[in-house]
Design an enzyme around this catalytic site. Structure first.
Site, mmCIF file in Angstrom:
data_model
loop_
_atom_site.group_PDB
_atom_site.id
_atom_site.type_symbol
_atom_site.label_atom_id
_atom_site.label_comp_id
_atom_site.label_asym_id
_atom_site.label_seq_id
_atom_site.Cartn_x
_atom_site.Cartn_y
_atom_site.Cartn_z
ATOM 1 N N ASP A 39 1.432 12.522 1.277
ATOM 2 C CA ASP A 39 1.029 13.334 2.443
ATOM 3 C C ASP A 39 2.199 14.046 3.138
ATOM 4 O O ASP A 39 2.043 15.188 3.583
ATOM 5 C CB ASP A 39 0.152 12.568 3.435
ATOM 6 N N ASP B 213 9.544 12.953 -7.090
ATOM 7 C CA ASP B 213 9.446 12.182 -5.852
ATOM 8 C C ASP B 213 9.516 10.728 -6.316
ATOM 9 O O ASP B 213 8.576 10.206 -6.906
ATOM 10 C CB ASP B 213 8.124 12.512 -5.150
ATOM 11 N N ALA C 160 10.182 7.555 -4.933
ATOM 12 C CA ALA C 160 10.128 6.368 -4.070
ATOM 13 C C ALA C 160 9.960 5.071 -4.862
ATOM 14 O O ALA C 160 10.621 4.079 -4.595
ATOM 15 C CB ALA C 160 9.002 6.527 -3.054
HETATM 16 N N1 F0G Z 1 6.921 10.040 -1.286
HETATM 17 C C1 F0G Z 1 6.133 8.983 -1.528
HETATM 18 C C2 F0G Z 1 5.517 8.820 -2.870
HETATM 19 C C3 F0G Z 1 5.893 8.057 -0.514
HETATM 20 O O1 F0G Z 1 5.097 7.022 -0.762
HETATM 21 C C4 F0G Z 1 6.499 8.247 0.750
HETATM 22 C C5 F0G Z 1 6.255 7.308 1.839
HETATM 23 C C6 F0G Z 1 7.320 9.354 0.938
HETATM 24 C C7 F0G Z 1 7.509 10.231 -0.099
HETATM 25 C C8 F0G Z 1 7.997 9.621 2.263
HETATM 26 O O2 F0G Z 1 9.034 8.739 2.450
HETATM 27 O O3 F0G Z 1 8.352 7.384 4.448
HETATM 28 O O4 F0G Z 1 10.707 7.423 3.622
HETATM 29 O O5 F0G Z 1 9.751 9.402 4.735
HETATM 30 N N2 F0G Z 1 5.368 6.443 1.798
HETATM 31 C C9 F0G Z 1 5.111 5.399 2.778
HETATM 32 C C10 F0G Z 1 3.862 4.681 2.392
HETATM 33 C C11 F0G Z 1 5.132 5.848 4.192
HETATM 34 O O6 F0G Z 1 3.402 3.867 3.191
HETATM 35 O O7 F0G Z 1 3.342 4.891 1.292
HETATM 36 P P1 F0G Z 1 9.470 8.216 3.913
#
Ligand code: F0G
Length: 457
Positions: free
Chosen positions: A125, A214, A216
């Site tokens: 998102d 991306d 994470a």
């Molecule tokens: N990309 C992915 C796939 C994520 O899951 C998140 C964050 C972000 C980018 C953004 O990173 O929070 O460090 O600014 N996901 C968290 C979640 C918030 O709960 O899935 P961020």
């Protein structure tokens, strides 16, 4: 006797958590306007809101914290982080940022222009937010199997190569890059196969486009490649990570997930030109290039965390705990997404609360019920999160209405998992009594889920 599975860590420090009664929770959730983000953490017993920044650092990471170099420029911590990124991910250039979305903000400030189209696999998102904020469009090219929680597919995070090619055939000139999220959070923490990453690279090369990951949860993705893509079964996680990232030109990272730190992120890239362009925005938005949004101690802990997060035993312990929750729920008859994702179990709210209209926000309703039952906080991944269409301002109703139970790394024991599963089973057993959902009283124009105020119908 075959020895049972056991965690590859032991506990050196504990944090007490508070129990509460159902009456307490009914009162608190009402005061929170039925938005789980508004609860105080002490009102939550098992917090599965997110696995982001909620993990437990190791003794080695805490030791690294003490060695942090807080110099404004040229800190040794910066060089430690640079070496870890080069060794594990293979990128020569990087910029620290305060978290993942900051990395998106900086990088997209260089790359995304009004009218652009950014294809990918279910953009997260904030990623989508940063694209739409620049008046560009995110096009979801995830494979169709991802949208049916009952279909078994080893790599539900995959990009549909035909959908991707169709976007490029029609509008190649508007596409600045392709973004692949590993693992695919929005589709349920589902992995992307190495074959698919290679296929995306081939399409990108054909149209001369950059590929950005991306990243994470890249290490969890590598674990699934090892477990499910036979060709790579004998490689180490670090070898698989290397094979993944050779197919990318750049990456954004929320280090709060697979680098197991509480705050931090980065952008990494191959080209010096992109690094220099992004440096300008990094300095304006985040901080000088050798610390960006991070303190030296956190950069040290990140470097150590990248190493630990890409060890097989760390991942095996983690992903088996997630699967334990999934299996327990299945045993209780609760409809969950299969196969299980890497960081979370996703309950299928449409199958759980059959018959409730989507206009009553059924996934949110279910998340509220689970909190009331056991003090377990999950998060809605459904129509509230999907926001309104920026053009028509109509509610967007996604194909899936999910409640995500994201499990923090190395934080909870299997007893917490058993407790959580039992609480959800209790809600499941009284599901017929849950006939009405919620309605929105107040919402923000974008990213409304964080602050939305609701009323029970
Ligand atoms: N990309 C992915 C796939 C994520 O899951 C998140 C964050 C972000 C980018 C953004 O990173 O929070 O460090 O600014 N996901 C968290 C979640 C918030 O709960 O899935 P961020």
């Amino acid at each position: 006797m075959k020895l049972p599975f056991a965690e590859s860590f032991r506990i050196k420090m504990v944090e007490p958590i508070k129990k509460s009664t159902k009456e307490d929770r009914l009162k608190w959730i009402k005061e929170a306007k039925y938005n789980l983000f508004n609860l105080k953490s002490e009102q939550v017993f098992v917090d599965m809101l997110t696995d982001s920044g909620t993990g437990a650092m190791s003794d080695r990471q805490w030791s690294e914290m003490m060695l942090g170099d807080e110099s404004y420029a040229g800190a040794s911590s910066y060089y430690k982080m640079k070496a870890a990124i080069k060794n594990i991910l293979g990128f020569d250039f990087f910029l620290p940022t305060h978290q993942g979305r900051a990395a998106e903000n900086v990088l997209f400030s260089v790359l995304v222009k009004e009218g652009n189209i950014v294809p990918g696999n279910s953009h997260f998102d904030t990623t989508k937010g940063h694209i739409e904020f620049r008046k560009a469009t995110a096009v979801d090219c995830t494979i169709d199997e991802a949208f049916d929680t009952t279909v078994q597919h080893p790599f539900k995070g995959n990009v549909d190569i035909n959908k991707l090619e169709n976007v490029l055939k029609a509008d190649a000139d508007k596409v600045p890059f392709i973004i692949v999220t590993v693992t695919n959070n929005t589709a349920g923490g589902q992995p992307v196969s190495l074959q698919n990453l290679r296929d995306v690279r081939a399409v990108a090369d054909k149209y001369n486009k950059m590929v950005i990951y991306d990243s994470a949860r890249f290490a969890e993705n590598a674990y699934f490649i090892k477990e499910r893509e036979a060709e790579f079964a004998n490689l180490s996680i670090k070898e698989i990570v290397e094979l993944m990232f050779v197919n990318a030109d750049a990456m954004t990272m929320s280090a709060k997930k697979d680098a197991i730190i509480n705050m931090g992120g980065f952008i990494a890239m191959r080209e010096e030109k992109l690094f220099q362009e992004a440096s300008v925005f990094n300095i304006i938005f985040e901080g000088y290039i050798t610390y960006g949004g991070m303190s030296g101690r956190d950069m040290n802990a990140l470097a150590q965390g990248l190493d630990e997060g890409t060890q097989y035993d760390t991942l095996d312990t983690r992903i088996k705990q997630v699967a334990l929750l999934g299996q327990k729920l299945i045993d209780y008859g609760v409809p969950v997404q299969e196969p299980f994702g890497g960081h979370a179990i996703f309950i299928d709210a449409k199958r759980f609360l059959e018959g409730m209209p989507k206009e009553e926000f059924l996934a949110q309703t279910l998340a509220i019920e689970i909190y009331i039952e056991g003090g377990v906080r999950g998060v809605e991944i459904g129509a509230i999160l999907a926001d309104r269409d920026p053009e028509t301002r109509e509610n967007r109703f996604p194909k899936l209405e999910l409640v995500r139970l994201a499990i923090p790394r190395r934080t909870y024991t299997d007893n917490h998992i058993n407790y959580t599963a039992a609480a959800i089973a209790n809600v499941f057993n009284r599901r017929k009594e849950i006939t009405r959902g919620v309605k929105i009283l107040k919402e923000a124009p974008i990213m409304r889920h964080f602050t939305v105020e609701l009323e029970r119908l």
